[in-house]
Design a protein around this motif. Sequence first.
Motif, PDB file in Angstrom:
ATOM      1  N   LEU A  38       0.764  -1.150  -0.242  1.00  0.00           N
ATOM      2  CA  LEU A  38      -0.149  -0.014  -0.096  1.00  0.00           C
ATOM      3  C   LEU A  38       0.845   1.380  -0.031  1.00  0.00           C
ATOM      4  CD1 LEU A  38      -2.807  -1.089   2.584  1.00  0.00           C
ATOM      5  CD2 LEU A  38      -2.979  -0.903  -0.085  1.00  0.00           C
ATOM      6  N   PRO A  42       1.463   4.335  -6.693  1.00  0.00           N
ATOM      7  CA  PRO A  42       0.542   3.714  -7.547  1.00  0.00           C
ATOM      8  C   PRO A  42       0.939   3.757  -9.158  1.00  0.00           C
ATOM      9  CG  PRO A  42      -0.349   5.713  -6.971  1.00  0.00           C
ATOM     10  CD  PRO A  42       0.991   5.225  -6.144  1.00  0.00           C
TER      11      PRO A  42
ATOM     12  N   LEU B  47     -11.671   0.771   1.922  1.00  0.00           N
ATOM     13  CA  LEU B  47     -11.522   1.875   1.007  1.00  0.00           C
ATOM     14  C   LEU B  47     -10.579   3.061   1.544  1.00  0.00           C
ATOM     15  CD1 LEU B  47     -11.968   2.063  -2.153  1.00  0.00           C
ATOM     16  CD2 LEU B  47     -14.119   3.458  -1.612  1.00  0.00           C
ATOM     17  N   THR B  50      -7.239   2.226   2.838  1.00  0.00           N
ATOM     18  CA  THR B  50      -6.268   1.849   1.672  1.00  0.00           C
ATOM     19  C   THR B  50      -5.762   3.021   1.113  1.00  0.00           C
ATOM     20  OG1 THR B  50      -7.359  -0.197   1.194  1.00  0.00           O
ATOM     21  CG2 THR B  50      -6.098   0.731  -0.567  1.00  0.00           C
ATOM     22  N   ILE B  75      -7.212   8.292  -4.929  1.00  0.00           N
ATOM     23  CA  ILE B  75      -6.543   6.969  -4.598  1.00  0.00           C
ATOM     24  C   ILE B  75      -8.026   5.918  -4.167  1.00  0.00           C
ATOM     25  CG2 ILE B  75      -5.799   5.114  -2.942  1.00  0.00           C
ATOM     26  CD1 ILE B  75      -3.623   6.820  -4.874  1.00  0.00           C
ATOM     27  N   THR B  79      -9.133   2.935  -6.460  1.00  0.00           N
ATOM     28  CA  THR B  79      -9.075   1.586  -5.717  1.00  0.00           C
ATOM     29  C   THR B  79     -10.528   1.023  -6.070  1.00  0.00           C
ATOM     30  OG1 THR B  79      -7.714   2.510  -4.263  1.00  0.00           O
ATOM     31  CG2 THR B  79      -8.928   0.174  -3.643  1.00  0.00           C
ATOM     32  N   ARG B  82     -10.912  -0.209  -9.434  1.00  0.00           N
ATOM     33  CA  ARG B  82     -10.126  -1.690  -9.606  1.00  0.00           C
ATOM     34  C   ARG B  82     -10.783  -2.600  -8.818  1.00  0.00           C
ATOM     35  NH1 ARG B  82      -5.909  -0.017  -7.187  1.00  0.00           N
ATOM     36  NH2 ARG B  82      -5.955  -1.123  -5.393  1.00  0.00           N
ATOM     37  N   TRP B  83     -11.491  -2.508  -7.905  1.00  0.00           N
ATOM     38  CA  TRP B  83     -12.189  -3.617  -6.889  1.00  0.00           C
ATOM     39  C   TRP B  83     -13.343  -4.025  -7.830  1.00  0.00           C
ATOM     40  CZ3 TRP B  83     -12.919  -1.334  -1.457  1.00  0.00           C
ATOM     41  CH2 TRP B  83     -11.822  -1.550  -0.478  1.00  0.00           C
TER      42      TRP B  83
END
Lengths: 442, 182
Positions: A38, A42, B47, B50, B75, B79, B82-83
């Motif tokens: 994490l 990214p 979420l 993360t 992000i 995320t 992407r999930w």
Amino acid sequence: MNTEERQLAEMLHRVTPEPPRQVTVEDVAYRLASEPRLGREPRPRRGFSWPGFLRGGHGWTPVLAALSVFVVAGASAGIATVATSQHSHAPAPGDGTPPSTASAPTTASPSSSAPSAPAGTSLRIANGMWGAGLINRQSFGQGSLTGGGDSLYAAGDGSLARIDPATGAILQTTPYSPPVFSRPVVVGNTVWVVWSYSGGDIVLRGYDARTLAQVASVPVPAIGGVAGQARGVLAAGPDGQLYVAAGDTVAAVDPAAGHVTHRTYLTADRASSVAVSPDGSKLYVGTAPSGSFQLLVYDLATGVQASSSRMPASGAGNLVATAGGVWGTTGTGMSEWAWFAPGGDLSSSFRVSQGTGAGLDSVPVYSGGAVWIGGSHELVCASPVTGRAMAHTPIPTDRGVLEYFGSVTVLSSGHAYALYRDQAAPLAGVASLTPPAACSGS
Amino acid sequence: MASVEVLPVDGRPSEPDGFREFVEARSNALLRSGWLLTGDWPSAEDLVQTALAATWPRWATLSRQDAPELYVRKIMVNTFLRWRRRRWNGEIATGRLPELQAYGDAFAQIDARQALIAALDRLPPRQRAVVVLRYFADQTETQTAAAMGCSVGAVKAHASKALARLRDAPGLAELMTGGVAS
């Protein structure tokens, strides 16, 4: 923004609820320690750059490396132990777990038989808390597991299934989509479900407990229309009589005759949940006047209302009656939690589960002489007399993602089972449990 | 196979200056955005955690640019998308969507939330993200485009299509013009 956009924005701010808990820096530190990826940069999206945002992490790698040293070493003072990631990878075929193809065919009508899967070893889950092992990988609806004789029954994916507790294999299925949250009820050789629950129309259906062939369909008109937030609307008395929350009334149904035998008329509001005491003497009915939850207690022999009490609550229901009183839940969705009202008096009720993240897994179940309350934080067995926990175990998380246990069911063999879900793995199905002796009931 | 990991308490790197204050101040709003994106609190927490974990190592740079929240939301959205592409989306049974109750009913708030999530579930993930960023997080079209990695024109198109779909969502028109208390 135009008017429509402003209305949407205003509505989103107004309706979106407050979270049950806040994220803390400690939560974030834990995630970084357990998932160092994490902290990596990214990958930028195609054709997009955000100068500055995607830079600046270069100096962090040594720190994370140092962090991992602490994670591995973990022997110095001031280190907290956290058990995680009990199944950090999906088990490969051949590891002894029942194959997922043992799941039920869902297109069969009216009922069908699935080939029995060979007996297999269960997959150890949740760090093996209470000996938890997954015996089946079919995803069922939360709170739908029940038992009767030597079989388990659960609803999900458009069908009601009979499950072999020895192997986890789906033995029979029949099409069924629950119209309201209410566990199936097994009376004798029949599994009863709420087939329809809308407006003034309620239909109960009975299925043969072995073949799941339909053996009964009982219309139960709901006088005044069903309650909008009904949950836990079907219960059985010790004599096998069925009780249904039916609008302004509770209807008693003789399952053998297949019709309503009498009704209990409520003085106000519509019945949203119903339960019968184990000795068959009391009928408990939940109603939801504005801003509160009301529990009505009726003497079943005379039909006279014995008492009523109320508590400020929303979304309350899922009543379960035991020798010591009544259990239920309040709140909805992830903020649902369970309470116990000694003697059916809400004024002396107390909370018996942690809630937050439990959902319908926190619905109490009376089975095997104990009351079971699941969820995502802990699994509890409680005394049906005092309402106090007899034993409990924390439910771990899988790499920071919640795992759920609920709908605990104890068969006559003494073996316990529950529905399990891990969204990180992902993994779901029926789990076998070996609770401590303290849960054997009182 | 079970494993036991240890969480360093004293040994972890020191928190960046201002990070704790940011988390404490913005956790609520970020979680509510996460709830709108995912429809449930555990996923929303996942979420937000993360996104904050990805933000921690870059905090010094982000805070200098006075844009940590923009980065966190970026992000979160990436995320979430992407999930939706890769991750198993196990549904948590909540029963059938109930009929909307009269305003003032004890359950009206709960019904409203369920109707809202059901309406958002009708949207493709990118349209849903635009709705949350533009109309809940109060981001401009430019900020929304930056967070989503697309053009302003694409944001406008997503918003327009999302509004059209939401118009047909059961119960949402009443929510937008009604007065269910939060």
